[in-house]
Each structure stands twice: as structure tokens, then as C-alpha cells.
Design an enzyme around this catalytic site. Structure first.
Site, PDB file in Angstrom:
ATOM      1  N   GLU A  64       8.485   0.961  11.689  1.00 12.62           N
ATOM      2  CA  GLU A  64       9.614   1.884  11.492  1.00 12.62           C
ATOM      3  C   GLU A  64       9.014   3.279  11.490  1.00 12.62           C
ATOM      4  O   GLU A  64       8.403   3.689  10.503  1.00 12.62           O
ATOM      5  CB  GLU A  64      10.284   1.621  10.145  1.00 12.62           C
ATOM      6  CG  GLU A  64      10.974   0.280  10.027  1.00 12.62           C
ATOM      7  CD  GLU A  64      12.299   0.233  10.759  1.00 12.62           C
ATOM      8  OE1 GLU A  64      12.794   1.307  11.166  1.00 12.62           O
ATOM      9  OE2 GLU A  64      12.817  -0.871  10.954  1.00 12.62           O
ATOM     10  N   CYS A 117      13.438  10.537   7.584  1.00 12.63           N
ATOM     11  CA  CYS A 117      13.287  10.072   8.973  1.00 12.63           C
ATOM     12  C   CYS A 117      14.609  10.193   9.721  1.00 12.63           C
ATOM     13  O   CYS A 117      14.632  10.534  10.901  1.00 12.63           O
ATOM     14  CB  CYS A 117      12.784   8.635   8.993  1.00 12.63           C
ATOM     15  SG  CYS A 117      13.814   7.513   8.062  1.00 12.63           S
ATOM     16  N   GLU A 164       9.159  15.748  15.940  1.00  8.73           N
ATOM     17  CA  GLU A 164       9.787  15.628  14.617  1.00  8.73           C
ATOM     18  C   GLU A 164       9.356  16.784  13.703  1.00  8.73           C
ATOM     19  O   GLU A 164       8.192  16.849  13.294  1.00  8.73           O
ATOM     20  CB  GLU A 164       9.369  14.285  14.001  1.00  8.73           C
ATOM     21  CG  GLU A 164       9.983  14.023  12.654  1.00  8.73           C
ATOM     22  CD  GLU A 164       9.499  12.714  12.039  1.00  8.73           C
ATOM     23  OE1 GLU A 164       8.309  12.389  12.179  1.00  8.73           O
ATOM     24  OE2 GLU A 164      10.340  12.016  11.431  1.00  8.73           O
ATOM     25  N   LYS A 199       0.876  -1.180   0.000  1.00 10.81           N
ATOM     26  CA  LYS A 199       0.000   0.000   0.000  1.00 10.81           C
ATOM     27  C   LYS A 199       0.906   1.221   0.000  1.00 10.81           C
ATOM     28  O   LYS A 199       1.455   1.609   1.017  1.00 10.81           O
ATOM     29  CB  LYS A 199      -0.875  -0.014   1.264  1.00 10.81           C
ATOM     30  CG  LYS A 199      -2.221   0.647   1.105  1.00 10.81           C
ATOM     31  CD  LYS A 199      -2.274   2.149   1.021  1.00 10.81           C
ATOM     32  CE  LYS A 199      -1.964   2.987   2.199  1.00 10.81           C
ATOM     33  NZ  LYS A 199      -1.729   4.392   1.797  1.00 10.81           N
TER      34      LYS A 199
HETATM   35  P1  NAD Z   1       2.075   8.415   7.692  1.00  4.15           P
HETATM   36  O1  NAD Z   1       2.147   7.716   8.983  1.00  4.15           O
HETATM   37  O2  NAD Z   1       1.086   9.499   7.541  1.00  4.15           O
HETATM   38  O3  NAD Z   1       1.731   7.385   6.513  1.00  4.15           O
HETATM   39  C1  NAD Z   1       2.537   6.255   6.245  1.00  4.15           C
HETATM   40  C2  NAD Z   1       1.703   5.215   5.526  1.00  4.15           C
HETATM   41  O4  NAD Z   1       0.707   4.727   6.437  1.00  4.15           O
HETATM   42  C3  NAD Z   1       0.923   5.755   4.318  1.00  4.15           C
HETATM   43  O5  NAD Z   1       0.877   4.772   3.311  1.00  4.15           O
HETATM   44  C4  NAD Z   1      -0.468   5.983   4.885  1.00  4.15           C
HETATM   45  O6  NAD Z   1      -1.487   5.933   3.912  1.00  4.15           O
HETATM   46  C5  NAD Z   1      -0.580   4.822   5.841  1.00  4.15           C
HETATM   47  N1  NAD Z   1      -1.550   5.007   6.919  1.00  4.15           N
HETATM   48  C6  NAD Z   1      -1.929   6.159   7.521  1.00  4.15           C
HETATM   49  N2  NAD Z   1      -2.839   5.909   8.478  1.00  4.15           N
HETATM   50  C7  NAD Z   1      -3.022   4.565   8.486  1.00  4.15           C
HETATM   51  C8  NAD Z   1      -3.846   3.692   9.253  1.00  4.15           C
HETATM   52  N3  NAD Z   1      -4.654   4.154  10.210  1.00  4.15           N
HETATM   53  N4  NAD Z   1      -3.784   2.358   9.009  1.00  4.15           N
HETATM   54  C9  NAD Z   1      -2.959   1.875   8.062  1.00  4.15           C
HETATM   55  N5  NAD Z   1      -2.185   2.659   7.290  1.00  4.15           N
HETATM   56  C10 NAD Z   1      -2.206   3.985   7.503  1.00  4.15           C
HETATM   57  O7  NAD Z   1       3.549   8.907   7.352  1.00  4.15           O
HETATM   58  P2  NAD Z   1       4.026   9.784   6.110  1.00  4.15           P
HETATM   59  O8  NAD Z   1       3.586  11.184   6.342  1.00  4.15           O
HETATM   60  O9  NAD Z   1       3.659   9.098   4.852  1.00  4.15           O
HETATM   61  O10 NAD Z   1       5.626   9.668   6.275  1.00  4.15           O
HETATM   62  C11 NAD Z   1       6.354  10.456   7.127  1.00  4.15           C
HETATM   63  C12 NAD Z   1       6.632   9.750   8.432  1.00  4.15           C
HETATM   64  O11 NAD Z   1       7.267   8.520   8.198  1.00  4.15           O
HETATM   65  C13 NAD Z   1       7.581  10.542   9.314  1.00  4.15           C
HETATM   66  O12 NAD Z   1       7.174  10.476  10.649  1.00  4.15           O
HETATM   67  C14 NAD Z   1       8.906   9.821   9.119  1.00  4.15           C
HETATM   68  O13 NAD Z   1       9.849   9.978  10.151  1.00  4.15           O
HETATM   69  C15 NAD Z   1       8.436   8.417   9.012  1.00  4.15           C
HETATM   70  N6  NAD Z   1       9.466   7.598   8.394  1.00  4.15           N
HETATM   71  C16 NAD Z   1      10.144   6.684   9.166  1.00  4.15           C
HETATM   72  C17 NAD Z   1      11.168   5.926   8.608  1.00  4.15           C
HETATM   73  C18 NAD Z   1      11.922   4.893   9.415  1.00  4.15           C
HETATM   74  O14 NAD Z   1      12.577   4.067   8.805  1.00  4.15           O
HETATM   75  N7  NAD Z   1      11.860   4.893  10.723  1.00  4.15           N
HETATM   76  C19 NAD Z   1      11.510   6.115   7.266  1.00  4.15           C
HETATM   77  C20 NAD Z   1      10.812   7.069   6.525  1.00  4.15           C
HETATM   78  C21 NAD Z   1       9.782   7.794   7.097  1.00  4.15           C
END
Ligand code: NAD
Length: 489
Positions: free
Chosen positions: A243, A277, A376, A170
Site C-alpha cells: 500500500e 496518503c 506526492e 515493525k
Molecule cells: P516509508 O516508506 O519511509 O516507511 C514506511 C515503513 O517502511 C517504515 O516502518 C519504515 O521503517 C519501513 N522501511 C523503510 N525502508 C525499508 C526497507 N528497505 N525495508 C523494509 N522496511 C522499510 O514511508 P513513511 O514516510 O513512513 O510514510 C509515508 C508514505 O507512506 C507516503 O508515501 C504515503 O503516501 C504512504 N502511505 C500509503 C498509504 C496507503 O494506504 N496507500 C497509507 C499511508 C501512507
């Protein structure tokens, strides 16, 4: 409209269209399906069916398939990098690199995926053999964010497939295009081994999380999303692989080479417009060099070029959307109200008529308790805080609920090793920020999550261990019933 990829073919859904917007121009560049609960269900069924065969495919054959995926990715490097730049805004060169790293990850798991499937253990009694085998979970839902759409997909999909799982991907609703373009790359796998459903997290994402047919939910995303996913999975004791967000400290010691560390700090803070991240988000600089460091960082920041990622001269692209830009700006404004000073940047760029461009921003007089520092801040902001010495830097670096990575610039071994041992972080970078290694485990501590990607640990995240106890001689054991006999011994 681009369709979803389910069971080895493009599938037209009853779902509405979801617009994909170029953050540099604000133009609608394409539409994809806004997936439904039914779409998620079909993808899981296709993956379940494919799992029955894929898990038994010999390791060498799986390895060949993963190597072919890697070489197909390299063959489509330009097209994929272009799509990622248009939908996500990162400079083209960063996306070109991302496609190569994605391919490299598939190559890596092709290689180590067939190395071992468990270990042999010393038995407790004679004529017995003990060993473990590592088995796939079944169907993995891989839920991906927008900042590194293909790389973070590969860190899940490559080890999951190597371990014998099948996958439903997804992608983020912001960046589905490059992922859907992978359908062509995945087409050579048996139908259903990899499926792609598009749509919103709260709709299709949650449907995958709650579906009885998914066995492991692998998510990269924010801490908030991670908590929601973990809560849903807890109800079924479903495995999670999380993650989540980061807030990495960057320590600049008094012996740092200022010419080097200026460039390193700016790159670590502004890469992908600060939307990484493992981006450096809090700078702790020894008093002795703080003024010099600050002057250099301001000068270098002013020389960087904000612009469309397709322009080869662009250093920093736009924020992914307006909400993200406004979130960053509100933190900067709040910090200023609380006494911080902006030395350069600090607002939405006025150079462009359109696009979500935020100026790279250097701030001083920043305090540890500010929201800008404590949570963050996902944007091109470089907040500088002065520290007395290494102990002070370590104390402030550890004052966080996150634990993804940490950086230090020094050649003083005692400072570097002390900080390495005492700072709570999944990766510790000395004199070179943000560099990943396919063989080096990547992941966070504290609320950043409890998983590891890459390395052998990254493969084990997608398989579970079965202990096998075998006695090659059938005999009655003295400690069985009746105890009247056992007790006579
Ligand atoms: P997000 O949490 O908004 O979304 C991530 C994914 O989760 C998307 O595909 C989204 O559609 C999905 N999602 C959202 N709500 C959901 C739910 N209730 N159930 C299932 N899926 C759901 O994050 P983002 O804005 O896309 O990305 C940025 C974030 O990701 C930042 O906090 C960043 O630090 C983190 N990140 C972490 C790492 C790591 O390796 N630790 C790497 C990259 C990004």
C-alpha cells in the site's frame, strides 16, 4: 527506554537506543530499542512457533480474542491518542478518532473472519465433490508508516490474525510509542501471536523482509520503499502486500456548492498537515467557478489554526520532521521559480520558536508538469489548476503514476459517473472526501500498489486458496493407462 515485545514479553535487546521526538516541540519524549537483525530473528521464531497453534484455533475463539482487543483499545483510547499526538503531531481529536477506527477494524474482522473459509464448486464428474479452503500464509511482517500508526497496523494485523496467521509488527522509527503501548492490549493473545520490533527500516525492516521465516510482507509506505521490498521478495517469490504513496486529484465542478466544497477541499488537503496518503493533492477546478473557489479557499485557509496537537483549538499540527518539512518547501519554491504564485502560506511558520510547522499553502498558476503536482507532496499544500470541463479534468487527473483515490464535487450524475468510470483509482469519493468504510476495500492502482485492505478483499490478502478435489467412489478411470484401452473407446 521502552522495550520490544517478543514472544509475549518485553525483551531487552543489545541494540542501541532510538530517540522519539515530539515534532511540535522538538523535545525527546522517550527512547525505544533500535532493533537488530537478531531481534527480528527472535520475533520471527516466536511467531513461527505460535503459528503452529494459532492457525488451528476455531474461528469463534479467534473472533472473541479480536473483539477483546477492540474493547481494550477503546479502554485505552485517551492514553493511546495522547501518545500518538506527542510522537506524530496530529491533533488529539484526529488521534482519538484513529483509536476508534482501529478498534472498529478489529471488531469488523472478528465478525467476518469466521463467516467462510472457501466455497463449494460444481464438480466435473459425478460422485465428486470440489471445494476450496483458504489457509493462512504463516508469519506476516506488518511494516507500518508514521502517519496513521495504529489504523494502518489494524488493517493488516486484524485480518491477518482472523485468517490464522501470526504477526511481527515493525512500526515506523518516528512513531513507535503508541504501537509498543499495544503490548498490553495484545498480551491476552497466546505468546508470540503478535510481536513488536522497533528500529529503522533499512535495519530491522529489511531483516524481516529477507528472513526465511516470514511468509508475507505487508507494507504501507512510500513507492520507493515498496519497490525495494518488492525486489527483495522477488528473489524468494515471497508474497507482498503493498500500500504505497498517493497523489489524489480533487475535481470541483461548476455546480458544486462552494460553501461546502471550500471546507471539504481544505480538510482534504490539510488533514494531518497534508500527510495523508489519500489526502487531496491536486485540485482541478472548472473555469466558471475557479476565482470564487480560490478566494473562499484562501480566506478559509487563513482562518485555520496551526499548533500543538494537544491544544484543542489546533486544526493543523506540525510536519513529522525537518526533512519532511524541507521536502515540501523545496517543491513549493521550485513551483514558484517555474511560475506558480502563492496566495497564502508558502513557508515554515515563524509563530513558533520550535516545531516543524509549515503554513497551510494555497497556490495558483500551477502547471500539471511541475514536481509539486506530478509527485506526492506530503504537506499542507493546496495547488489549484483550472480546467475547461469534465473531460479536461479527467485527462489531468489520470496524468499520474499513482492511483490511490480520486474525488469529485458535483450533483451532475453524468459528470460524476463518467469521472468514476474513467479515472484510475482504487477509491472514488463523490461529495465527501477521504471517508473509509471497514467493509469497503481500500488500496491503489498503478504504482500505489496491488493490494487491498479492509472489506472481504482485505481478509483474502492474508490467506491463500487451496482447491480440494474429492471422489467418494474409488474406481479405475477410463482415461488412465493403458492408452491402448482408452483409445479403443
Ligand atoms: P516509508 O516508506 O519511509 O516507511 C514506511 C515503513 O517502511 C517504515 O516502518 C519504515 O521503517 C519501513 N522501511 C523503510 N525502508 C525499508 C526497507 N528497505 N525495508 C523494509 N522496511 C522499510 O514511508 P513513511 O514516510 O513512513 O510514510 C509515508 C508514505 O507512506 C507516503 O508515501 C504515503 O503516501 C504512504 N502511505 C500509503 C498509504 C496507503 O494506504 N496507500 C497509507 C499511508 C501512507
Amino acid at each position: 527506554m521502552k522495550h520490544q515485545w517478543i514472544g509475549g514479553r518485553e525483551v531487552q535487546s543489545k541494540g542501541q537506543a532510538l530517540e522519539v521526538i515530539n515534532p511540535a516541540t522538538e523535545d525527546i519524549i522517550d527512547e525505544v530499542t533500535r532493533g537488530t537483525i537478531d531481534d527480528a530473528g527472535h520475533a520471527v521464531s516466536a511467531a513461527r512457533q505460535a503459528f503452529q497453534k494459532w492457525r488451528w484455533i476455531p474461528g469463534a475463539e479467534k473472533a472473541q480474542a479480536l473483539h477483546r482487543i477492540a474493547s481494550n483499545l477503546r479502554g485505552h483510547q485517551k492514553e493511546l491518542a495522547t501518545l500518538m499526538t506527542l510522537e506524530g503531531g496530529k491533533p488529539f481529536c484526529e488521534n482519538r478518532d484513529e483509536v476508534e477506527w482501529t478498534a472498529s477494524c478489529f471488531d469488523y474482522y472478528a465478525e467476518i473472519g469466521r463467516n467462510s473459509r472457501g466455497t463449494s464448486l460444481p464438480p466435473v464428474f459425478e460422485h465428486q465433490v470440489n471445494f476450496t479452503i483458504k489457509e493462512p500464509y504463516g508469519v506476516v511482517a506488518a511494516i507500518i508508516p508514521w502517519n496513521y500508526p495504529l489504523l494502518l497496523l489494524s488493517w493488516k494485523v486484524a485480518p491477518a490474525l482472523a485468517a490464522g496467521n501470526t504477526v511481527v509488527i515493525k512500526p515506523s522509527e518516528e512513531t513507535p510509542l503508541a504501537t509498543l503501548a499495544l503490548a498490553e492490549v495484545f498480551a491476552e493473545l497466546p505468546p508470540g501471536v503478535v510481536n513488536i520490533v522497533t528500529g529503522f527500516g533499512e535495519e530491522v525492516g529489511e531483516a524481516l523482509v529477507r528472513h526465511k521465516g516470514t511468509d508475507l510482507i505487508a507494507l504501507t509506505g512510500s513507492v520507493e520503499t515498496g519497490k525495494r521490498v518488492a525486489q527483495s521478495c522477488a528473489a524468494e517469490i515471497k508474497k507482498t502486500h503493498l500500500e504505497l504513496g498517493g497523489n489524489d486529484p480533487f475535481i470541483v465542478c461548476s455546480d458544486a456548492d462552494l460553501e461546502v466544497v471550500t471546507r471539504a477541499a481544505c480538510w482534504a488537503a490539510y488533514l494531518n498537515a497534508g500527510q495523508v496518503c489519500t489526502g487531496a493533492k491536486r485540485f482541478y477546478v472548472f473555469d466558471a467557478i475557479a476565482d470564487d473557489f480560490t478566494d473562499r479557499v484562501v480566506r478559509f485557509t487563513r482562518s485555520l489554526k496551526l499548533g500543538d496537537g494537544m491544544d484543542p483549538n489546533t486544526d493543523i499540527g506540525p510536519a513529522i520532521n525537518l526533512t519532511q518539512l524541507q521536502d515540501v518547501h523545496s517543491r513549493v519554491e521550485e513551483a514558484v521559480r517555474d511560475g506558480a504564485r502563492i496566495l497564502t502560506g508558502g513557508s515554515r511558520s515563524t509563530i513558533f520558536k520550535k516545531g516543524f510547522f509549515y503554513e497551510p499553502t494555497v497556490m495558483v498558476d500551477v502547471r500539471q508538469e511541475m514536481r509539486l503536482v506530478q509527485t506526492e507532496t506530503f504537506g499542507p499544500v493546496l495547488p489549484i489548476m483550472r480546467v475547461r470541463d469534465i473531460d479536461h479534468a479527467i485527462e489531468l487527473a489520470n496524468d499520474s503514476t499513482y492511483g490511490l483515490g480520486a474525488n469529485i464535487y458535483t450533483n451532475n450524475m453524468e459528470w460524476a459517473m463518467k469521472a468514476m468510470e474513467r479515472i484510475t483509482a482504487g477509491t472514488f469519493w463523490i461529495n465527501d472526501p477521504l471517508t473509509d468504510n471497514d467493509a469497503g476495500p481500500f488500496g491503489g492502482m498503478r504504482q500505489t500498489g496491488h493490494s487491498r485492505e479492509l472489506g472481504e478483499e482485505g481478509l483474502d490478502e492474508f490467506r491463500e486458496t487451496k482447491h480440494v478435489h474429492l471422489d467418494y467412489k474409488q474406481e479405475i478411470k477410463p482415461y488412465w493407462y493403458p492408452y491402448s484401452e482408452y483409445n479403443k473407446r
